[in-house]
Motif scaffolding. Structure first.
Motif, PDB file in Angstrom:
ATOM      1  N   PHE A 162       6.317  10.365  29.806  1.00 50.98           N
ATOM      2  CA  PHE A 162       4.932   9.980  29.557  1.00 50.98           C
ATOM      3  C   PHE A 162       5.230   8.547  28.820  1.00 50.98           C
ATOM      4  CE2 PHE A 162       6.005  12.394  25.941  1.00 50.98           C
ATOM      5  CZ  PHE A 162       5.551  11.859  24.876  1.00 50.98           C
ATOM      6  N   ASN A 163       4.094   7.469  29.074  1.00 50.09           N
ATOM      7  CA  ASN A 163       4.127   6.447  28.534  1.00 50.09           C
ATOM      8  C   ASN A 163       3.224   6.336  27.407  1.00 50.09           C
ATOM      9  OD1 ASN A 163       5.647   5.214  30.838  1.00 50.09           O
ATOM     10  ND2 ASN A 163       3.964   5.684  32.101  1.00 50.09           N
ATOM     11  N   ILE A 164       3.718   5.441  26.435  1.00 46.07           N
ATOM     12  CA  ILE A 164       2.911   5.302  25.153  1.00 46.07           C
ATOM     13  C   ILE A 164       2.732   3.867  24.982  1.00 46.07           C
ATOM     14  CG2 ILE A 164       3.509   7.436  24.073  1.00 46.07           C
ATOM     15  CD1 ILE A 164       5.341   5.916  22.349  1.00 46.07           C
ATOM     16  N   SER A 165       1.548   3.447  24.139  1.00 48.46           N
ATOM     17  CA  SER A 165       1.522   2.192  23.783  1.00 48.46           C
ATOM     18  C   SER A 165       1.271   1.706  22.432  1.00 48.46           C
ATOM     19  CB  SER A 165       0.576   1.232  24.626  1.00 48.46           C
ATOM     20  OG  SER A 165       0.849   1.215  25.928  1.00 48.46           O
ATOM     21  N   LEU A 166       1.763   1.091  21.717  1.00 49.83           N
ATOM     22  CA  LEU A 166       1.350   0.836  20.204  1.00 49.83           C
ATOM     23  C   LEU A 166       0.878  -0.673  20.082  1.00 49.83           C
ATOM     24  CD1 LEU A 166       1.271   2.124  17.340  1.00 49.83           C
ATOM     25  CD2 LEU A 166       3.581   0.911  17.013  1.00 49.83           C
ATOM     26  N   THR A 167      -0.422  -0.835  19.726  1.00 48.06           N
ATOM     27  CA  THR A 167      -1.026  -1.974  19.653  1.00 48.06           C
ATOM     28  C   THR A 167      -1.420  -2.221  18.193  1.00 48.06           C
ATOM     29  OG1 THR A 167      -1.871  -1.716  21.826  1.00 48.06           O
ATOM     30  CG2 THR A 167      -2.860  -3.608  20.402  1.00 48.06           C
ATOM     31  N   SER A 168      -1.541  -3.733  17.712  1.00 48.10           N
ATOM     32  CA  SER A 168      -2.017  -3.967  16.338  1.00 48.10           C
ATOM     33  C   SER A 168      -2.434  -5.511  16.472  1.00 48.10           C
ATOM     34  CB  SER A 168      -0.893  -3.844  15.296  1.00 48.10           C
ATOM     35  OG  SER A 168      -1.465  -4.302  14.014  1.00 48.10           O
ATOM     36  N   GLU A 169      -3.347  -5.685  15.608  1.00 50.84           N
ATOM     37  CA  GLU A 169      -3.953  -7.233  15.708  1.00 50.84           C
ATOM     38  C   GLU A 169      -3.132  -8.062  14.720  1.00 50.84           C
ATOM     39  OE1 GLU A 169      -8.104  -7.104  15.347  1.00 50.84           O
ATOM     40  OE2 GLU A 169      -8.371  -6.275  17.294  1.00 50.84           O
ATOM     41  N   LEU A 170      -2.298  -7.351  13.795  1.00 48.75           N
ATOM     42  CA  LEU A 170      -1.311  -8.362  12.842  1.00 48.75           C
ATOM     43  C   LEU A 170      -0.548  -9.086  13.736  1.00 48.75           C
ATOM     44  CD1 LEU A 170      -0.193  -5.302  10.662  1.00 48.75           C
ATOM     45  CD2 LEU A 170      -1.906  -6.691  10.359  1.00 48.75           C
ATOM     46  N   LYS A 171      -0.163 -10.151  12.825  1.00 50.75           N
ATOM     47  CA  LYS A 171       0.544 -11.144  13.705  1.00 50.75           C
ATOM     48  C   LYS A 171       2.073 -11.049  13.476  1.00 50.75           C
ATOM     49  CE  LYS A 171      -3.012 -13.736  14.739  1.00 50.75           C
ATOM     50  NZ  LYS A 171      -3.807 -13.230  15.968  1.00 50.75           N
TER      51      LYS A 171
ATOM     52  N   GLU B  48      -5.464   3.719  10.525  1.00 45.46           N
ATOM     53  CA  GLU B  48      -5.939   2.608   9.550  1.00 45.46           C
ATOM     54  C   GLU B  48      -4.967   3.019   8.277  1.00 45.46           C
ATOM     55  OE1 GLU B  48      -8.046   0.333   9.753  1.00 45.46           O
ATOM     56  OE2 GLU B  48      -9.122   1.065  11.739  1.00 45.46           O
ATOM     57  N   SER B  49      -3.912   1.804   8.069  1.00 47.22           N
ATOM     58  CA  SER B  49      -3.082   1.909   6.920  1.00 47.22           C
ATOM     59  C   SER B  49      -3.349   0.705   6.087  1.00 47.22           C
ATOM     60  CB  SER B  49      -1.817   2.288   7.419  1.00 47.22           C
ATOM     61  OG  SER B  49      -1.321   0.907   7.747  1.00 47.22           O
ATOM     62  N   ALA B  50      -2.643   0.999   4.826  1.00 43.35           N
ATOM     63  CA  ALA B  50      -2.870  -0.248   3.930  1.00 43.35           C
ATOM     64  C   ALA B  50      -2.056  -1.421   4.524  1.00 43.35           C
ATOM     65  CB  ALA B  50      -2.060   0.132   2.532  1.00 43.35           C
ATOM     66  N   SER B  51      -1.077  -1.307   5.486  1.00 47.06           N
ATOM     67  CA  SER B  51      -0.455  -2.191   6.172  1.00 47.06           C
ATOM     68  C   SER B  51      -1.101  -3.057   7.369  1.00 47.06           C
ATOM     69  CB  SER B  51       0.873  -1.826   6.570  1.00 47.06           C
ATOM     70  OG  SER B  51       1.716  -1.217   5.438  1.00 47.06           O
ATOM     71  N   GLY B  52      -2.245  -2.155   7.796  1.00 50.73           N
ATOM     72  CA  GLY B  52      -3.017  -2.803   8.958  1.00 50.73           C
ATOM     73  C   GLY B  52      -3.676  -1.561   9.961  1.00 50.73           C
ATOM     74  N   ARG B  53      -3.973  -1.951  10.927  1.00 54.63           N
ATOM     75  CA  ARG B  53      -4.339  -0.940  12.097  1.00 54.63           C
ATOM     76  C   ARG B  53      -3.680  -1.073  13.225  1.00 54.63           C
ATOM     77  NH1 ARG B  53      -9.872  -1.599  15.462  1.00 54.63           N
ATOM     78  NH2 ARG B  53     -10.444   0.629  15.877  1.00 54.63           N
ATOM     79  N   PHE B  54      -3.233   0.427  13.385  1.00 50.23           N
ATOM     80  CA  PHE B  54      -2.356   0.442  14.523  1.00 50.23           C
ATOM     81  C   PHE B  54      -3.095   1.659  15.570  1.00 50.23           C
ATOM     82  CE2 PHE B  54       0.189  -1.069  11.077  1.00 50.23           C
ATOM     83  CZ  PHE B  54       1.062  -1.769  11.464  1.00 50.23           C
TER      84      PHE B  54
END
Length: 163
Positions: free
Chosen positions: A80-89, A59-65
Motif C-alpha cells: 500500500f502507498n503512504i504519504s507524509l506531508t507537512s507545511e514545515l520548511k 498536531e505536535s509541538a514540532s509541527g503538523r504532520f
C-alpha cells in the motif's frame, strides 16, 4: 449447633468478605482506568491512533504532520502507498519502520522519499506493507524519525489491521 456467638462470627466474616469483594472490584476498575490514561499519554514520542479511511493529522509541538494511505485500508502482505506531508520548511525523514505491537510480524523498514512540493508543503511517499498476524486485529505502529532544524523528532502513527 448455631449459637449466638457463632452467628455473630459468621455475620462478621460475611461482611468482611463482601467488603473485600467490593474493595477489590473498585480498585481493579480504577487501576484499569489509570493504566489506560497512562497509555494515552505520550512519553518519548508524539503518537496518534489513525483511521486509515481518511488523512490522519498529528498536531505536535514540532509541527503538523498528515499521513495518508492512498488505498484507505491496510491488508496484510499486500503493498500500500503512504504519504507524509507537512507545511514545515526544514524537515526531513531520517528513518521509518512499521512495528507490530506484539512483535510477531517483526519490523518492516519503510523508505519515505521526497516528492515535489505542492502549495509550499513537503511530501514524502513510500510503498510499504505489513506482515500477517495470528490475531484477528493487529495494532501496527509507523515509527518515523524526523530531522527538524537539525533536531531529531520521533513521531508515531498507530492503526489497526484486520486479518
Amino acid at each position: 449447633m448455631l449459637t449466638p456467638t457463632r452467628l455473630i462470627q459468621l455475620l462478621i466474616m460475611l461482611s468482611l468478605l463482601i467488603g473485600l469483594f467490593v474493595w477489590r472490584t473498585l480498585s481493579f476498575e480504577s487501576s484499569e482506568q489509570s493504566s489506560s490514561e497512562q497509555s494515552n499519554q505520550v512519553s518519548k514520542t508524539d503518537q496518534l491512533v489513525c483511521q486509515l479511511s481518511k488523512p490522519c493529522v498529528l498536531e505536535s509541538a514540532s509541527g503538523r504532520f498528515i499521513l495518508t494511505v492512498e488505498e484507505g485500508e491496510v491488508v496484510p502482505d499486500q503493498p500500500f502507498n503512504i504519504s507524509l506531508t507537512s507545511e514545515l520548511k526544514n524537515w526531513t525523514v531520517s528513518d521509518a519502520k512499521m512495528v507490530s505491537e506484539k512483535g510477531f510480524e517483526g519490523k518492516i523498514s519503510v523508505t519515505l522519499v521526497p516528492v515535489e512540493s505542492i502549495n509550499h508543503s513537503i511530501t514524502y511517499q513510500a510503498q510499504t506493507m505489513v506482515g500477517a498476524c495470528s490475531e484477528k486485529n493487529a495494532s501496527i505502529t509507523l515509527q518515523i524519525t524526523l530531522l527538524i532544524d537539525d533536531k531529531t523528532v520521533p513521531i508515531e502513527y498507530t492503526f489497526l489491521v484486520a486479518n
